[in-house]
Design an enzyme around this catalytic site. Structure first.
Site, PDB file in Angstrom:
ATOM      1  N   GLY A  48       0.915  -1.271   0.067  1.00 21.84           N
ATOM      2  CA  GLY A  48       0.043  -0.004  -0.008  1.00 21.84           C
ATOM      3  C   GLY A  48       0.934   1.250   0.081  1.00 21.84           C
ATOM      4  O   GLY A  48       1.891   1.122   0.521  1.00 21.84           O
ATOM      5  N   GLN A  53       3.192   9.999   0.506  1.00 23.66           N
ATOM      6  CA  GLN A  53       4.556   9.123   0.790  1.00 23.66           C
ATOM      7  C   GLN A  53       5.526   9.250  -0.338  1.00 23.66           C
ATOM      8  O   GLN A  53       6.648   8.936  -0.544  1.00 23.66           O
ATOM      9  CB  GLN A  53       4.319   7.682   0.996  1.00 23.66           C
ATOM     10  CG  GLN A  53       3.838   7.188   2.324  1.00 23.66           C
ATOM     11  CD  GLN A  53       3.511   5.724   2.235  1.00 23.66           C
ATOM     12  OE1 GLN A  53       2.442   5.354   2.002  1.00 23.66           O
ATOM     13  NE2 GLN A  53       4.545   5.187   2.912  1.00 23.66           N
ATOM     14  N   CYS A  90       6.260  -0.057   6.978  1.00 23.41           N
ATOM     15  CA  CYS A  90       5.788   1.208   6.354  1.00 23.41           C
ATOM     16  C   CYS A  90       6.957   1.776   5.240  1.00 23.41           C
ATOM     17  O   CYS A  90       8.205   1.577   5.864  1.00 23.41           O
ATOM     18  CB  CYS A  90       5.451   2.546   7.363  1.00 23.41           C
ATOM     19  SG  CYS A  90       4.785   4.220   6.263  1.00 23.41           S
ATOM     20  N   LEU A  91       6.653   1.922   4.044  1.00 24.88           N
ATOM     21  CA  LEU A  91       7.936   2.387   3.101  1.00 24.88           C
ATOM     22  C   LEU A  91       8.608   3.497   3.821  1.00 24.88           C
ATOM     23  O   LEU A  91       9.613   3.771   3.116  1.00 24.88           O
ATOM     24  CB  LEU A  91       7.135   2.467   1.827  1.00 24.88           C
ATOM     25  CG  LEU A  91       6.544   1.269   1.106  1.00 24.88           C
ATOM     26  CD1 LEU A  91       5.793   1.429  -0.272  1.00 24.88           C
ATOM     27  CD2 LEU A  91       7.807   0.145   0.883  1.00 24.88           C
ATOM     28  N   HIS A 132      -4.063   2.423   7.609  1.00 22.49           N
ATOM     29  CA  HIS A 132      -2.739   2.672   7.585  1.00 22.49           C
ATOM     30  C   HIS A 132      -2.567   3.932   6.650  1.00 22.49           C
ATOM     31  O   HIS A 132      -1.966   4.997   6.543  1.00 22.49           O
ATOM     32  CB  HIS A 132      -1.702   1.338   7.392  1.00 22.49           C
ATOM     33  CG  HIS A 132      -0.246   1.990   7.214  1.00 22.49           C
ATOM     34  ND1 HIS A 132       0.573   1.677   8.320  1.00 22.49           N
ATOM     35  CD2 HIS A 132       0.321   2.691   6.345  1.00 22.49           C
ATOM     36  CE1 HIS A 132       1.793   2.230   8.060  1.00 22.49           C
ATOM     37  NE2 HIS A 132       1.623   2.830   6.860  1.00 22.49           N
ATOM     38  N   GLU A 133      -2.855   3.607   5.444  1.00 26.84           N
ATOM     39  CA  GLU A 133      -2.739   4.445   4.305  1.00 26.84           C
ATOM     40  C   GLU A 133      -3.634   5.701   4.354  1.00 26.84           C
ATOM     41  O   GLU A 133      -3.167   6.969   3.971  1.00 26.84           O
ATOM     42  CB  GLU A 133      -3.103   3.670   2.949  1.00 26.84           C
ATOM     43  CG  GLU A 133      -2.154   2.562   2.450  1.00 26.84           C
ATOM     44  CD  GLU A 133      -0.712   2.950   2.550  1.00 26.84           C
ATOM     45  OE1 GLU A 133      -0.325   3.902   2.473  1.00 26.84           O
ATOM     46  OE2 GLU A 133       0.075   1.932   3.007  1.00 26.84           O
ATOM     47  N   HIS A 136      -1.970   8.087   6.551  1.00 29.29           N
ATOM     48  CA  HIS A 136      -1.010   9.028   5.696  1.00 29.29           C
ATOM     49  C   HIS A 136      -1.647  10.124   5.263  1.00 29.29           C
ATOM     50  O   HIS A 136      -1.253  11.020   5.439  1.00 29.29           O
ATOM     51  CB  HIS A 136      -0.464   8.061   4.695  1.00 29.29           C
ATOM     52  CG  HIS A 136       0.883   7.239   5.209  1.00 29.29           C
ATOM     53  ND1 HIS A 136       1.738   7.930   5.784  1.00 29.29           N
ATOM     54  CD2 HIS A 136       1.234   5.979   5.105  1.00 29.29           C
ATOM     55  CE1 HIS A 136       2.948   7.169   6.151  1.00 29.29           C
ATOM     56  NE2 HIS A 136       2.257   5.719   5.769  1.00 29.29           N
TER      57      HIS A 136
END
Length: 171
Positions: A48, A53, A90-91, A132-133, A136
């Site tokens: 995701g 990000q 997380c990226l 989560h996304e 963000h």
């Protein structure tokens, strides 16, 4: 077509704390950004990714499921139910995994990449990924969802990520 080359923005980049702007029109530029986000997510082995990000201040997210790729515009959670705890990565926080409490099931509303309304009901791991996304997109990162004492325990890892980010930006 979007001229900007996207990259993963890592902690503590300021854009990760920014509430993303709502998309007014889903056009070819938005679809191009979504495609670039998907490609970047795949390269970095993510499941995701949110637009901020990648340095884009728009309310966009991409999630890869076993069956297909979901590209959503202006997603928002309508309702939450139950509780779940899962180890998240997380990226934007490379090599950091923490256990986060989230809702077990969610209902969300968004637009698809054609600009059509989409309502979804998801649970389990998919519900966690969406939460989560969508966090963000509101400028909330997953370390905000853990108790202060747990944040103290990962302070060394956060410092290391911050140093790597600083070095990358100085290149």
């Amino acid at each position: 077509m979007s001229e900007k080359k996207l990259r993963i923005h890592t902690w503590p980049d300021k854009i990760l704390r920014k509430r993303c702007r709502r998309v007014k029109v889903v056009d070819d530029n938005v679809r191009d950004i979504l495609d670039q986000m998907h490609a970047l997510m795949v390269i970095h082995k993510g499941i995701g990714i949110a637009a901020n990000q990648t340095g884009v201040d728009l309310s966009l997210l991409v999630i890869e499921t076993p069956d297909h790729c979901l590209k959503l515009v202006n997603p928002r959670i309508i309702k939450k139910e139950g509780r779940s705890k899962i180890l998240e990565g997380c990226l934007s926080f490379p090599e950091l995994e923490i256990e986060v409490k989230r809702a077990k099931k969610i209902w969300l509303s968004a637009l698809n990449e054609k600009g059509e309304p989409v309502d979804m009901e998801v649970e389990g791991v998919m519900a966690i990924i969406f939460q989560h996304e969508i966090d963000h997109l509101s400028g909330i990162v997953f370390i905000d969802r853990i108790p202060f004492w747990k944040r103290l325990k990962i302070a060394g890892k956060l410092k290391k990520i911050k140093k790597i980010t600083k070095n990358e930006l100085s290149k």
